[in-house]
Design a protein around this motif. Sequence first.
Motif, PDB file in Angstrom:
ATOM      1  N   ILE A 108       0.900  -1.249  -0.026  1.00  0.00           N
ATOM      2  CA  ILE A 108       0.047   0.234  -0.071  1.00  0.00           C
ATOM      3  C   ILE A 108       0.948   1.335  -0.048  1.00  0.00           C
ATOM      4  O   ILE A 108       1.753   1.336   0.940  1.00  0.00           O
ATOM      5  CB  ILE A 108      -0.745   0.042   1.266  1.00  0.00           C
ATOM      6  CG1 ILE A 108      -1.813  -1.321   1.369  1.00  0.00           C
ATOM      7  CG2 ILE A 108      -1.905   1.169   1.154  1.00  0.00           C
ATOM      8  CD1 ILE A 108      -2.733  -1.168   2.644  1.00  0.00           C
ATOM      9  N   ALA A 110       0.296   5.797  -0.496  1.00  0.00           N
ATOM     10  CA  ALA A 110      -0.072   6.762  -0.597  1.00  0.00           C
ATOM     11  C   ALA A 110       0.586   8.040  -0.519  1.00  0.00           C
ATOM     12  O   ALA A 110       1.839   8.271  -0.062  1.00  0.00           O
ATOM     13  CB  ALA A 110      -1.277   7.022   0.734  1.00  0.00           C
ATOM     14  N   THR A 117      -4.830  12.966   2.151  1.00  0.00           N
ATOM     15  CA  THR A 117      -4.489  11.989   1.054  1.00  0.00           C
ATOM     16  C   THR A 117      -4.859  12.472  -0.410  1.00  0.00           C
ATOM     17  O   THR A 117      -6.214  12.810  -0.505  1.00  0.00           O
ATOM     18  CB  THR A 117      -5.009  10.542   1.199  1.00  0.00           C
ATOM     19  OG1 THR A 117      -4.873  10.408   2.647  1.00  0.00           O
ATOM     20  CG2 THR A 117      -4.465   9.664   0.450  1.00  0.00           C
ATOM     21  N   SER A 119      -3.360  10.695  -3.175  1.00  0.00           N
ATOM     22  CA  SER A 119      -3.472   9.507  -4.356  1.00  0.00           C
ATOM     23  C   SER A 119      -3.241   8.429  -3.197  1.00  0.00           C
ATOM     24  O   SER A 119      -2.743   8.394  -2.207  1.00  0.00           O
ATOM     25  CB  SER A 119      -2.250   9.679  -5.310  1.00  0.00           C
ATOM     26  OG  SER A 119      -2.447  10.887  -5.916  1.00  0.00           O
ATOM     27  N   GLY A 120      -3.448   7.247  -3.972  1.00  0.00           N
ATOM     28  CA  GLY A 120      -3.389   6.079  -3.306  1.00  0.00           C
ATOM     29  C   GLY A 120      -3.133   4.628  -4.125  1.00  0.00           C
ATOM     30  O   GLY A 120      -3.778   4.647  -5.404  1.00  0.00           O
ATOM     31  N   TRP A 121      -2.487   3.656  -4.019  1.00  0.00           N
ATOM     32  CA  TRP A 121      -2.115   2.675  -4.888  1.00  0.00           C
ATOM     33  C   TRP A 121      -2.275   1.429  -3.764  1.00  0.00           C
ATOM     34  O   TRP A 121      -1.531   1.569  -2.751  1.00  0.00           O
ATOM     35  CB  TRP A 121      -0.652   2.660  -5.413  1.00  0.00           C
ATOM     36  CG  TRP A 121      -0.682   3.932  -6.353  1.00  0.00           C
ATOM     37  CD1 TRP A 121      -0.897   3.940  -7.831  1.00  0.00           C
ATOM     38  CD2 TRP A 121      -0.245   5.131  -5.942  1.00  0.00           C
ATOM     39  NE1 TRP A 121      -0.450   5.211  -8.316  1.00  0.00           N
ATOM     40  CE2 TRP A 121      -0.374   5.838  -7.184  1.00  0.00           C
ATOM     41  CE3 TRP A 121       0.031   5.755  -4.770  1.00  0.00           C
ATOM     42  CZ2 TRP A 121       0.027   7.474  -7.198  1.00  0.00           C
ATOM     43  CZ3 TRP A 121       0.364   7.203  -4.911  1.00  0.00           C
ATOM     44  CH2 TRP A 121       0.440   7.973  -5.866  1.00  0.00           C
ATOM     45  N   ALA A 217      -4.547   5.030   1.742  1.00  0.00           N
ATOM     46  CA  ALA A 217      -4.956   4.584   0.365  1.00  0.00           C
ATOM     47  C   ALA A 217      -6.257   4.070   0.288  1.00  0.00           C
ATOM     48  O   ALA A 217      -7.207   4.347  -0.664  1.00  0.00           O
ATOM     49  CB  ALA A 217      -3.839   3.897  -0.132  1.00  0.00           C
TER      50      ALA A 217
END
Length: 266
Positions: A108, A110, A117, A119-121, A217
């Motif tokens: 994870i 971010a 926040t 963006s997150g992946w 995220a």
Amino acid sequence: MTALDTAVAALMRRVAQEAILPRYQTLAEHEVIAKAANDMVTIADTEAEALLAEGLAAILPEAAIVGEEAVHADPALSSRLDNGLCWIIDPVDGTNNFAAGKPPFGIILALSDGGETQSGWIYDPLQDRLCIAHKSKGAFVNGERVSARTTGLTPPIAAISTVFLDPAQRAAVQARIAPYYTLVDIPRCAAEQYPRLVLGVNDISVFERTLPWDHAAGVLFVNEAGGMAARPDGTPYRTDQHGQKGLFAASSPALFDQFVKHSSAE
């Protein structure tokens, strides 16, 4: 995908191939250490975090970096979340599962700015599933835009973590929540739990600990998909809320509101 997404995705896949998957189901006893009760770290966590930090620094040099294992070693590093751009790293989310040689687990990442926040992946290396979300730009799974969907079941499905609840809190869950929901086990992996809320597997999730590397995220992903993840009082989750506990996530705002009503009933 944006150029940033492409770079981050390539980094996550490379780190998974180099530092995580080769250790899966091959860990030696000395490569697993208990940080605290119900909390482990493995050599894969530390190696992956180092590689991710190096790669993210190259992608966006102006951003500070906060990694789960680095903060465990030096808690003062969490102050980097308070101001400006900051990468947030969970190198192996679901470490207990990973150490036991079973799924799910994932990476994870971010990117926050002043505690919010952006963006997150969320990457599952076993399924090669990449969930991406950007503030006000939607949520995506493997490049396809997704909208959160409920299970459609009655009663709704609630995955509630009781690992970090005291006996009184557990009793409250049974008294207030159980009559209105089908309770299911959690995967002990936020990298799996948040996608379940968007992909129609679970309707509700409740978290006691809300550490930013676990949740930044995922909260963004659920909200950008049209679900709702927030503090129990409805206020937004922020990465600079150090030590604050309690987080609800739901496949729809209506399910969120319904759960708040049941959980707060006397």
